[in-house]
Scaffold this motif. Structure first.
Motif, PDB file in Angstrom:
ATOM      1  N   GLY A 110       0.807  -1.217   0.000  1.00 31.46           N
ATOM      2  CA  GLY A 110       0.000   0.000   0.000  1.00 31.46           C
ATOM      3  C   GLY A 110       0.835   1.259   0.000  1.00 31.46           C
ATOM      4  N   SER A 111       1.859   1.310   0.841  1.00 33.16           N
ATOM      5  CA  SER A 111       2.714   2.506   0.882  1.00 33.16           C
ATOM      6  C   SER A 111       3.528   2.644  -0.396  1.00 33.16           C
ATOM      7  CB  SER A 111       3.646   2.432   2.099  1.00 33.16           C
ATOM      8  OG  SER A 111       4.455   1.272   2.051  1.00 33.16           O
ATOM      9  N   LEU A 125       0.945   4.044  -3.051  1.00 31.43           N
ATOM     10  CA  LEU A 125       0.563   5.420  -2.748  1.00 31.43           C
ATOM     11  C   LEU A 125       1.719   6.388  -2.928  1.00 31.43           C
ATOM     12  CD1 LEU A 125      -1.620   4.900   0.456  1.00 31.43           C
ATOM     13  CD2 LEU A 125      -2.413   5.500  -1.823  1.00 31.43           C
ATOM     14  N   SER A 126       2.940   5.968  -2.576  1.00 35.24           N
ATOM     15  CA  SER A 126       4.089   6.875  -2.683  1.00 35.24           C
ATOM     16  C   SER A 126       4.399   7.227  -4.130  1.00 35.24           C
ATOM     17  CB  SER A 126       5.312   6.245  -2.018  1.00 35.24           C
ATOM     18  OG  SER A 126       5.653   5.013  -2.632  1.00 35.24           O
ATOM     19  N   LEU A 156       2.179   7.855  -6.402  1.00 34.46           N
ATOM     20  CA  LEU A 156       1.283   8.975  -6.681  1.00 34.46           C
ATOM     21  C   LEU A 156       1.771  10.252  -6.003  1.00 34.46           C
ATOM     22  CD1 LEU A 156      -1.405  10.128  -7.765  1.00 34.46           C
ATOM     23  CD2 LEU A 156      -2.494   9.253  -5.678  1.00 34.46           C
ATOM     24  N   SER A 167       7.051  11.550   0.546  1.00 32.91           N
ATOM     25  CA  SER A 167       5.953  10.768  -0.026  1.00 32.91           C
ATOM     26  C   SER A 167       5.785   9.438   0.704  1.00 32.91           C
ATOM     27  CB  SER A 167       6.208  10.523  -1.513  1.00 32.91           C
ATOM     28  OG  SER A 167       7.356   9.711  -1.705  1.00 32.91           O
ATOM     29  N   SER A 179       2.386   8.430   2.669  1.00 30.36           N
ATOM     30  CA  SER A 179       1.695   7.182   2.333  1.00 30.36           C
ATOM     31  C   SER A 179       1.599   6.260   3.541  1.00 30.36           C
ATOM     32  CB  SER A 179       2.412   6.481   1.184  1.00 30.36           C
ATOM     33  OG  SER A 179       3.745   6.141   1.549  1.00 30.36           O
ATOM     34  N   CYS A 234      -1.221   7.581   5.686  1.00 30.39           N
ATOM     35  CA  CYS A 234      -2.522   7.287   5.068  1.00 30.39           C
ATOM     36  C   CYS A 234      -2.904   5.826   5.275  1.00 30.39           C
ATOM     37  CB  CYS A 234      -2.478   7.626   3.578  1.00 30.39           C
ATOM     38  SG  CYS A 234      -2.377   9.389   3.206  1.00 30.39           S
ATOM     39  N   TYR A 235      -1.953   4.920   5.096  1.00 32.71           N
ATOM     40  CA  TYR A 235      -2.266   3.501   5.243  1.00 32.71           C
ATOM     41  C   TYR A 235      -2.457   3.127   6.705  1.00 32.71           C
ATOM     42  CZ  TYR A 235      -2.434  -1.354   3.726  1.00 32.71           C
ATOM     43  OH  TYR A 235      -2.849  -2.632   3.451  1.00 32.71           O
ATOM     44  N   VAL A 276      -7.935   2.810   2.342  1.00 33.42           N
ATOM     45  CA  VAL A 276      -6.965   2.294   1.369  1.00 33.42           C
ATOM     46  C   VAL A 276      -6.460   0.912   1.771  1.00 33.42           C
ATOM     47  CG1 VAL A 276      -6.226   4.564   0.586  1.00 33.42           C
ATOM     48  CG2 VAL A 276      -5.123   3.537   2.578  1.00 33.42           C
TER      49      VAL A 276
END
Length: 355
Positions: free
Chosen positions: A108-109, A112-113, A115, A195, A199, A202-203, A210
Motif C-alpha cells: 500500500g505505501s 501510494l508513494s 502517486l 511521499s 503514504s 494514510c495507510y 486504502v
C-alpha cells in the motif's frame, strides 16, 4: 542484541496470514534479493538504464513500467546499505503483525508513494518555480520511510543513556540516525522520504479505506508461503548467542548477568506453562519468577529448607504498564508480566510476545 532494546520476537503465525512471521521470511527476502540485484547492476552497467526512476519518461512518454522497475532496485550502494539495515530492524513488525499484514502495508505505501512522488514534484515546481530533476532516487525507499510511522507510534521509547543534560539516547535513536543518513544520501531523497511518510500515515490511519483496496490476497499469501518460507525461514540458533562486549569488565559482567537472568526465567516459564496446560488453571507469575540477584543470596546447604514466605506485591510503574498497553496487551497481563520480571520492561515484553 539488536539496536532496538525491545526484543519483540516469536509470535505464533496464524494460518490466515500466509507466511510464517516468527522468522520474518519477507524481511529477509527484501534484505537479500534487492541487495543482490543492486550489486548485479553494478557489474552490468548497461542494465542500469532499465532501473532509473525517470518521472519525465513516465509523464511524457507514458513509460509506466518505470514506476515499477525504478522503485525496486537501488542504484546507489549507500542507499542499498542503509535501506537494508532499516528493513532488518523493521522486521519486528512482521513478527508482531504477521507477514501478510506486513506485506500489505509495504504494498500500500509503495503504490501510494508513487502517486505522491508525482504530486510533490509538480507542487514544488508550481509553487516555488524550482526545477526538480526528472530522475528521483531509485530503489525500495518510500516503503522504508513509511515504516517509520508505525515505528514512531507503536514502539515504546525506553531511555538507555543520558548525555549533555536533557539529551538522552533511547532504544530508537540508532534507527532514527540510520533514517537521517538515508535521508541525506542524495539531493532528491527528501521527495521520496516525504511521499513515503505521507503514504505510511494514510495507510496506518486507514484514510479513505486504502487498506481494504491495497492488500495481499489470501491466495497470493499462501503461494508466497509455499515459495519463500523454505528459503528464508531459517531455524533458531541452537548454540548460545555471544554476549556483546562492553566497554569495561563490569559492563560485560552486567550484560552476562542480564542474559542469564532472561534465559533462566524463560526456561522456567516454558516448563511451568506446559504443566499448567496439562492441569488447567492460571500461572502464578510472582512465585514463578524470583529475580536472579535474589536467588544468588540464598544459602545453599544440605538438609531440609523452610518454605520462603510470600513477598508483598511489587510496585509497578504505571508508565511501563501504559507502554505495554500501547502495544496491545491487556492491563492485567501487563501488571503480571512487570511484577514477574521485577519491573524490567524488556523482559516483560519478551514474556508477553513469546508466550
Amino acid at each position: 542484541m539488536s539496536p532496538m532494546a525491545l526484543p519483540l520476537v516469536s509470535w505464533e503465525c496464524p494460518l490466515s496470514e500466509g507466511l510464517c512471521s516468527d522468522k520474518a521470511p519477507l524481511s529477509k527476502s527484501l534484505l537479500l534479493v534487492p541487495s543482490a540485484l543492486s550489486l548485479l547492476t553494478l557489474l552490468l552497467p548497461h542494465c542500469q538504464k532499465f532501473f532509473v526512476y525517470d518521472l519525465h519518461a513516465v509523464k511524457n512518454d507514458l513509460q509506466i513500467w518505470r514506476l515499477i522497475c525504478g522503485r525496486i532496485i537501488c542504484l546507489d550502494l549507500k542507499d542499498t546499505f542503509c535501506s537494508g539495515l532499516l528493513i532488518y530492524n523493521f522486521r519486528v513488525f512482521e513478527r508482531r503483525f504477521g507477514s501478510r499484514k506486513f506485506a500489505s502495508f509495504l504494498l500500500g505505501s509503495w503504490v501510494l508513494s508513487a502517486l505522491f512522488d508525482l504530486i510533490l514534484v509538480e507542487a514544488v515546481q508550481y509553487s516555488f518555480g524550482v526545477p526538480v530533476a526528472n530522475n528521483l532516487p531509485s530503489g525500495f525507499l518510500a516503503p522504508v520511510f513509511a515504516l517509520f510511522v508505525p515505528f514512531y507510534c507503536s514502539i515504546p521509547r525506553v531511555q538507555v543513556a543520558q548525555i549533555l543534560g536533557p539529551l538522552s539516547i533511547t532504544n530508537k535513536t540508532l534507527i532514527y540516525v540510520l533514517g537521517l543518513q538515508l535521508f541525506a544520501s542524495g539531493p532528491y531523497v527528501w521527495i521520496v522520504a516525504i511521499s513515503g511518510l505521507i503514504s505510511g500515515m494514510c495507510y496506518d490511519r486507514k484514510v479513505f479505506q486504502v487498506h481494504q483496496l491495497l492488500h495481499i490476497p489470501a491466495r497470493m499469501a499462501r503461494f508466497s508461503s509455499w515459495a519463500l518460507e523454505p528459503i528464508f525461514s531459517s531455524s533458531e540458533p541452537t548454540s548460545e548467542a555471544r554476549v556483546g562486549m562492553g566497554a569495561t569488565v563490569d559492563i560485560q559482567r552486567q550484560q552476562r548477568m542480564e542474559q542469564l537472568d532472561r534465559q533462566l526465567v524463560l526456561s522456567q516459564f516454558a516448563q511451568v506453562r506446559r504443566q499448567r496446560q496439562q492441569q488447567g488453571g492460571m500461572i502464578n507469575w510472582n512465585r514463578l519468577f524470583p529475580p536472579l540477584r535474589q536467588r544468588r543470596n540464598i544459602n545453599y546447604q544440605d538438609g531440609p529448607r523452610s518454605e520462603p514466605r510470600a513477598s508483598p506485591p511489587l510496585e509497578v510503574s504505571e508508565e511501563q504498564v501504559a507502554r505495554l498497553m500501547e502495544m496491545g496487551f491487556s492491563r492485567g497481563d501487563a501488571l503480571e508480566a512487570l511484577r514477574a520480571s521485577n519491573n524490567d520492561l524488556n523482559v516483560a515484553t519478551n514474556f508477553l510476545l513469546q508466550h
